[in-house]
Design an enzyme around this catalytic site. Structure first.
Site, short mmCIF file in Angstrom:
data_model
loop_
_atom_site.label_atom_id
_atom_site.label_comp_id
_atom_site.label_asym_id
_atom_site.label_seq_id
_atom_site.Cartn_x
_atom_site.Cartn_y
_atom_site.Cartn_z
N GLU A 86 -10.03 6.20 4.48
CA GLU A 86 -9.74 6.89 3.22
C GLU A 86 -10.95 7.00 2.28
OE1 GLU A 86 -6.84 8.29 2.86
OE2 GLU A 86 -5.96 7.41 4.64
N GLY A 135 0.40 10.95 1.89
CA GLY A 135 -0.10 12.01 2.77
C GLY A 135 0.16 11.60 4.22
N SER A 136 -0.89 11.54 5.02
CA SER A 136 -0.72 11.18 6.42
C SER A 136 -0.24 9.74 6.61
CB SER A 136 -2.03 11.38 7.19
OG SER A 136 -3.06 10.58 6.65
N ILE A 195 0.85 -1.18 0.00
CA ILE A 195 0.00 0.00 0.00
C ILE A 195 0.89 1.24 0.00
CG2 ILE A 195 -1.71 1.32 1.31
CD1 ILE A 195 -2.70 -1.38 2.44
N PHE A 196 0.65 2.14 -0.96
CA PHE A 196 1.47 3.35 -1.08
C PHE A 196 0.77 4.54 -0.43
CE2 PHE A 196 2.61 7.22 -3.57
CZ PHE A 196 3.95 7.30 -3.19
N GLY A 197 1.49 5.23 0.44
CA GLY A 197 0.98 6.43 1.09
C GLY A 197 1.79 7.66 0.71
#
Length: 202
Positions: free
Chosen positions: A95, A19-20, A15-17
């Site tokens: 999200e 932002g927070s 999973i690519f993040g």
């Protein structure tokens, strides 16, 4: 579903993040990698009326906008199969239901040259979302961030933590949009007051 099928085959999901999620994933993961995805630029064009704002004063948070020439840096997390369902349920609430994001599959390129690219799930808010705010000047975005706060904390904290991540983990990358908004925000507050404002909302 194709990514989920592949994830089950490999016993994990990435999973690519951007932002927070880079500092506050709040889900179980096996390991993390700093890196980037191509074809997207990070923009503070999405509204937030829950986590970092409210109905009267929505905050500004990051989303991705397609741009063939751009790349966006962040963190990819490997979620083991044993935690996959739990993590996806949590992210669906955080999200999708509360944030208004949809999911896409992207190629993630790790910062470490010895690591090969991999497929990852990413959450993106598009312009057809009811709380999407769209483009604005750096000064306007900073002003909105300066007065917004939600259930998770002050919008200021969101911006500053993201800028801090980029400087610590990707010091060679110049994120002009992010740093220009940060600079505009710093001009709003007297020296030191900005940190205090963010802390009071925690």
């Amino acid at each position: 579903m194709k990514l989920i099928d592949m994830a089950h085959e490999k016993n994990s999901l990435w999973i690519f993040g951007y932002g927070s999620l880079v500092w506050k994933p709040d889900f179980a993961y096996k390991r993390r990698k700093v890196g980037y995805i191509k074809g997207y630029k990070r923009r503070f064009w999405h509204g937030d009326d829950f986590h970092r704002g409210d109905k009267e004063k929505p905050g500004r948070v990051a989303t991705l906008v397609e741009d063939e020439e751009a790349c966006t840096w962040g963190v990819a997390y490997e979620v083991p199969e044993s935690h996959m369902e739990e993590s996806l349920q949590y992210l669906n609430v955080r999200e999708v239901m509360m944030g208004g994001y949809i999911t896409e599959i992207v190629e993630f390129v790790p910062k470490e040259k010895s690591h090969t690219p991999l497929l990852a799930l990413v959450y993106i808010a598009t312009s057809d979302n009811p709380i999407y705010l769209g483009p604005a000047s750096d000064v306007e975005i900073a002003a909105q961030i300066s007065i917004s706060s939600g259930k998770t904390g002050h919008n200021i904290e969101y911006l500053l933590r993201l800028a801090e991540f980029m400087r610590l983990c990707c010091p060679e990358v110049e994120d002009e949009h992010l740093f220009s908004i940060e600079a505009a925000l710093l001009k709003i507050f007297p020296h030191g007051e900005i940190t205090l404002s963010a802390q009071k909302a925690l």
